[in-house]
Scaffold this motif. Structure first.
Motif, short mmCIF file in Angstrom:
data_model
loop_
_atom_site.label_atom_id
_atom_site.label_comp_id
_atom_site.label_asym_id
_atom_site.label_seq_id
_atom_site.Cartn_x
_atom_site.Cartn_y
_atom_site.Cartn_z
N VAL A 159 8.27 39.59 29.03
CA VAL A 159 7.22 39.04 29.88
C VAL A 159 6.40 40.20 30.44
O VAL A 159 6.96 41.19 30.91
N VAL A 160 5.08 40.09 30.37
CA VAL A 160 4.18 41.09 30.95
C VAL A 160 3.30 40.36 31.97
O VAL A 160 2.54 39.46 31.61
N ASN A 161 3.46 40.73 33.23
CA ASN A 161 2.67 40.11 34.29
C ASN A 161 1.51 41.02 34.67
O ASN A 161 1.70 42.21 34.92
N PHE A 162 0.33 40.47 34.73
CA PHE A 162 -0.84 41.19 35.20
C PHE A 162 -1.17 40.68 36.60
O PHE A 162 -1.29 39.47 36.79
N PRO A 163 -1.28 41.57 37.58
CA PRO A 163 -1.61 41.12 38.93
C PRO A 163 -3.03 40.57 38.97
O PRO A 163 -3.84 40.82 38.08
N GLY A 164 -3.32 39.80 40.02
CA GLY A 164 -4.67 39.25 40.18
C GLY A 164 -5.71 40.36 40.11
O GLY A 164 -5.49 41.47 40.58
N ARG A 165 -6.88 40.04 39.52
CA ARG A 165 -7.91 41.06 39.32
C ARG A 165 -9.26 40.37 39.39
O ARG A 165 -9.48 39.32 38.80
N GLU A 166 -10.16 41.01 40.07
CA GLU A 166 -11.52 40.46 40.16
C GLU A 166 -12.16 40.43 38.78
O GLU A 166 -11.98 41.36 37.98
N VAL A 167 -12.89 39.39 38.52
CA VAL A 167 -13.54 39.21 37.23
C VAL A 167 -14.47 40.38 36.91
O VAL A 167 -14.54 40.86 35.78
N SER A 168 -15.16 40.91 37.87
CA SER A 168 -16.13 41.98 37.63
C SER A 168 -15.48 43.36 37.60
O SER A 168 -16.16 44.36 37.40
N ALA A 169 -14.17 43.47 37.78
CA ALA A 169 -13.50 44.77 37.86
C ALA A 169 -13.30 45.44 36.51
O ALA A 169 -12.91 46.60 36.44
N GLY A 170 -13.52 44.75 35.42
CA GLY A 170 -13.33 45.36 34.11
C GLY A 170 -11.89 45.23 33.64
O GLY A 170 -11.10 44.48 34.19
N ALA A 171 -11.54 46.02 32.62
CA ALA A 171 -10.21 45.94 32.02
C ALA A 171 -9.14 46.47 32.97
O ALA A 171 -9.36 47.42 33.72
N SER A 172 -7.97 45.86 32.90
CA SER A 172 -6.84 46.31 33.73
C SER A 172 -6.20 47.54 33.08
O SER A 172 -6.48 47.86 31.92
N PRO A 173 -5.31 48.22 33.79
CA PRO A 173 -4.59 49.35 33.17
C PRO A 173 -3.76 48.85 31.98
O PRO A 173 -3.35 47.70 31.93
N ILE A 174 -3.51 49.73 31.07
CA ILE A 174 -2.74 49.40 29.86
C ILE A 174 -1.30 49.11 30.25
O ILE A 174 -0.68 49.85 31.03
N ARG A 175 -0.75 48.04 29.69
CA ARG A 175 0.67 47.71 29.82
C ARG A 175 1.31 47.88 28.45
O ARG A 175 0.75 47.50 27.44
N ARG A 176 2.47 48.45 28.44
CA ARG A 176 3.12 48.74 27.16
C ARG A 176 4.18 47.68 26.83
O ARG A 176 4.93 47.25 27.69
N ILE A 177 4.23 47.32 25.56
CA ILE A 177 5.27 46.47 25.01
C ILE A 177 5.91 47.26 23.86
O ILE A 177 5.23 47.69 22.93
N LEU A 178 7.21 47.46 23.94
CA LEU A 178 7.91 48.20 22.90
C LEU A 178 8.40 47.22 21.84
O LEU A 178 9.04 46.21 22.15
N ILE A 179 8.11 47.52 20.59
CA ILE A 179 8.56 46.71 19.47
C ILE A 179 9.29 47.64 18.52
O ILE A 179 8.76 48.68 18.13
N GLY A 180 10.51 47.26 18.18
CA GLY A 180 11.30 48.13 17.31
C GLY A 180 12.16 47.35 16.33
O GLY A 180 12.41 46.17 16.48
N ASN A 181 12.60 48.05 15.29
CA ASN A 181 13.51 47.49 14.31
C ASN A 181 14.89 48.09 14.58
O ASN A 181 15.13 49.27 14.32
N ILE A 182 15.80 47.26 15.09
CA ILE A 182 17.16 47.76 15.36
C ILE A 182 18.11 47.37 14.24
O ILE A 182 19.31 47.60 14.33
N GLY A 183 17.57 46.75 13.19
CA GLY A 183 18.39 46.38 12.03
C GLY A 183 18.70 47.60 11.18
O GLY A 183 18.46 48.74 11.57
N ASN A 184 19.21 47.36 10.01
CA ASN A 184 19.55 48.46 9.13
C ASN A 184 18.73 48.46 7.84
O ASN A 184 19.13 49.01 6.84
N GLN A 185 17.58 47.84 7.91
CA GLN A 185 16.68 47.86 6.74
C GLN A 185 15.25 47.95 7.23
O GLN A 185 14.83 47.37 8.18
#
Length: 185
Positions: A159-185
């Motif tokens: 889950v990635v929550n973005f706090p409330g932000r004014e419409v005219s404020a532009g893009a929010s700071p970057i939030r990172r989501i880690l995606i990885g392969n923990i399998g063996n192939q």
């Protein structure tokens, strides 16, 4: 007659009167209590480790036995796969007669296969619901482990929550989501 148990039941009523010829009369009462009585054996099917590429395992089975004096009827879902990995198990026989009533003294062999699509332990269970008065639900545990080469995704956070932000404020700071392969192939 309200039987509390299975089998032949007997009682008597003694009627005492002021009749000189028959001051006491005995009425014999007989009745038979009828009920279904389930037994399931074994209550664990362990398929061990199975390579993902190997396909379905050989069938393993459990018996449902009616030790009662009347038909054992399946109620609700009757025989249902439940748990985290239900898709890895399949009841292969019987198919058409699986939920038919089971006559007294008879048994039914239910056969299951394991065909894992994922690595690691794959727990599930089969829940059997019947009209057995003192044991209306019986569980058969299913155990198997998927092995071999396979990709396995890991994502953090879910889950990635973005706090409330004014419409005219532009893009929010970057939030990172880690995606990885923990399998063996």
């Amino acid at each position: 007659f309200t039987p509390a148990r299975d089998g032949l039941l007997r009682a008597r009523i003694v009627i005492t009167t002021d009749d000189r010829d028959e001051p006491e009369t005995v009425v014999e009462l007989y009745g038979r209590g009828l009920e279904s009585e389930i037994e399931v054996t074994p209550q664990l099917l362990d398929f061990g480790s199975r390579d993902l590429a190997a396909g379905a395992s050989a069938p393993q089975g459990f018996l449902i036995i009616n030790h009662g004096s009347i038909d054992l009827n399946f109620t609700g879902a009757g025989i249902a796969l439940q748990g985290a990995a239900t898709g890895d198990y399949r009841i292969v026989s019987p198919t058409e007669t699986l939920l038919d009533p089971l006559s007294p003294g008879l048994s039914r062999l239910v056969q299951v296969v394991f065909d894992s699509g994922s690595l690691y332990p794959r727990p599930a269970q089969i829940e059997i619901t019947t009209d057995d008065r003192d044991e209306p639900s019986v569980t058969v545990i299913l155990s198997g482990t998927g092995t071999g080469a396979a990709p396995e995704i890991e994502i953090f956070p879910f889950v990635v929550n973005f706090p409330g932000r004014e419409v005219s404020a532009g893009a929010s700071p970057i939030r990172r989501i880690l995606i990885g392969n923990i399998g063996n192939q």
